[in-house]
Scaffold this motif. Structure first.
Motif, PDB file in Angstrom:
ATOM      1  N   ASP A 140      32.633  43.929  34.759  1.00  0.00           N
ATOM      2  CA  ASP A 140      33.630  44.403  35.725  1.00  0.00           C
ATOM      3  C   ASP A 140      33.071  44.381  37.145  1.00  0.00           C
ATOM      4  N   THR A 141      31.826  44.854  37.270  1.00  0.00           N
ATOM      5  CA  THR A 141      31.193  44.861  38.588  1.00  0.00           C
ATOM      6  C   THR A 141      31.023  43.444  39.121  1.00  0.00           C
ATOM      7  N   ALA A 142      30.580  42.543  38.225  1.00  0.00           N
ATOM      8  CA  ALA A 142      30.394  41.148  38.641  1.00  0.00           C
ATOM      9  C   ALA A 142      31.717  40.504  39.017  1.00  0.00           C
ATOM     10  N   GLU A 143      32.767  40.789  38.225  1.00  0.00           N
ATOM     11  CA  GLU A 143      34.083  40.209  38.526  1.00  0.00           C
ATOM     12  C   GLU A 143      34.632  40.751  39.841  1.00  0.00           C
ATOM     13  N   ASP A 144      34.437  42.039  40.072  1.00  0.00           N
ATOM     14  CA  ASP A 144      34.896  42.618  41.343  1.00  0.00           C
ATOM     15  C   ASP A 144      34.179  41.961  42.519  1.00  0.00           C
TER      16      ASP A 144
END
Length: 413
Positions: free
Chosen positions: A193-197
């Motif tokens: 999620d952090t990487a996608e954000d």
């Protein structure tokens, strides 16, 4: 509260072992490793206490296995000294404890459920780039699983064990494994999620930058075919050049910040006018400003658009002039005709336009006069029905020859 604070501080300090902030990816892996090590080290203590309550006589062999598992508490320190050794000793220790406990408690205790997830833990902690390590741990865990399940079907004779205890052990092993898998999934999902954000933010930033550098249609074409050559023949475009009068001597007397601020203030105002009239800003060259109409897509009234832009630029400059002690004037020139446009470069992409039309428009500006808009006969003919002109006469233009030019005076009432 002092005891609780000490426990909290100890837990926090343990979680930070090996984390140095040099890489978010490595710190994440080390944090996960520390969680697994702490859990794998503390869980056997609970089982040892259970044996004390259930069957004190069987405590000694169980305690041996527990001591093996308690090694996991020290594993983060070992990994700090040797990454490969630490990530091999941890699973090896777990496999040894599994075999010993399976010998004591038998296959039906369900301990094999935990050993199944050992390769997953090492994969998460070590990372996919350490293939030999992952393969080695997988082979070691598989061998231990095959031996334990097939060699130790029944519990040791000296251990007091019944179906109720076996059911409790199986249930606890499943719950522990579920907790490990859920925790692993949670960490990976949070990381994803952090990487996608972050990717979405960077993508939006890249998109904005791309559309600032290139016209929207050109940017869209490049996104579809990044390696294609963008080169368009444009049958009718109108080009406008504007230049700030006496900018060079003025800039020589100003500090760099004021020079940039001066140009930025004027060109921002011109950018707003270009957007208002639907023109394509091509570039700025020093104190020169260039816009075009009819590109990258043709339009029905390119010359009218640049004429409106030129007159608005005059009014804007006149309104801004009182802000500058030495005043403010621009020379403007425009011309219309065919041209070629395209994208050049591979690192810093640049959309530009070439041809006689561009050269003539540039000469109209450079051979013009402060505060006036000079146009060619071709541009005048397009605008004659709607605008007033003053004849200037024939101007000798370098590289072109004698050109009849006109001053654009304004729109007809």
């Amino acid at each position: 509260m002092t005891v609780l604070n000490a426990i909290r501080d100890g837990f926090t300090g343990y979680m930070e072992i090996g984390r140095d902030g040099s890489s978010s990816r490595r710190d994440r892996a080390r944090y996960v490793r520390n969680i697994f090590s702490l859990t794998a080290g503390l869980l056997p203590i609970i089982y040892a206490l259970g044996f004390v309550i259930y069957d004190f006589q069987g405590l000694w062999p169980a305690s041996l296995a527990m001591l093996l598992l308690c090694y996991q508490l020290a594993n983060p320190y070992v990994v700090q000294r040797s990454f490969t050794l630490g990530n091999l000793l941890g699973p090896a220790n777990a496999c040894a404890a599994f075999l010993l406990l399976t010998w004591l408690l038998g296959r039906d205790s369900g301990l094999y459920v935990v050993i199944v997830i050992a390769p997953l833990i090492v994969l998460l902690v070590a990372g996919s780039e350490h293939k030999p390590l992952i393969i080695g741990v997988f082979a070691m865990s598989s061998a231990s699983l095959v031996i334990g399940v097939n060699a130790f079907e029944e519990p040791a004779k000296f251990i007091k064990i019944d179906n109720a205890l076996l059911a409790l052990l199986r249930t606890s092993m499943i719950l522990v494994s579920m907790a490990f898998i859920t925790g692993t999934g949670f960490v990976l999902l949070r990381k994803a999620d952090t990487a996608e954000d972050a990717l979405e933010v960077e993508h939006a930033r890249s998109e904005a930058l791309l559309y600032n550098l290139l016209p929207e249609d050109i940017a869209a074409r490049l996104k579809v075919e990044p390696d294609q050559t963008i080169a368009d023949s444009l049958p009718q475009v109108a080009i406008l050049f504007a230049d700030i009068v006496d900018f060079t001597p003025r800039a020589a007397t100003l500090p760099p910040e004021e020079v940039v601020g001066f140009l930025n203030k004027i060109f921002r105002a011109f950018d707003e006018l270009a957007e208002k009239h639907g023109l394509e800003k091509i570039k700025t060259i020093g104190d020169a400003y260039m816009v075009a109409a009819g590109m990258p897509n043709p339009c029905g009234d390119p010359v009218h658009r640049v004429a409106k832009m030129a007159l608005d630029m005059q009014r804007t400059v006149e309104a801004m002039a009182p802000e500058f002690p030495e005043g403010l004037q621009v020379r403007i020139g425009l011309h219309a005709g065919p041209a070629v446009a395209g994208v050049i470069g591979n690192r810093k992409l640049f959309y530009d336009v070439w041809g006689e039309t561009v050269n003539t428009a540039s000469r109209m500006e450079s051979h013009g006069e402060p505060g006036r808009i000079q146009v060619t006969t071709a541009a005048k003919e397009e605008l004659d029905a709607d605008y007033e002109f003053e004849p200037r006469g024939t101007v000798e233009v370098k590289g072109i020859g004698a050109v009849e030019t006109w001053w654009l005076a304004g729109a007809k009432v």
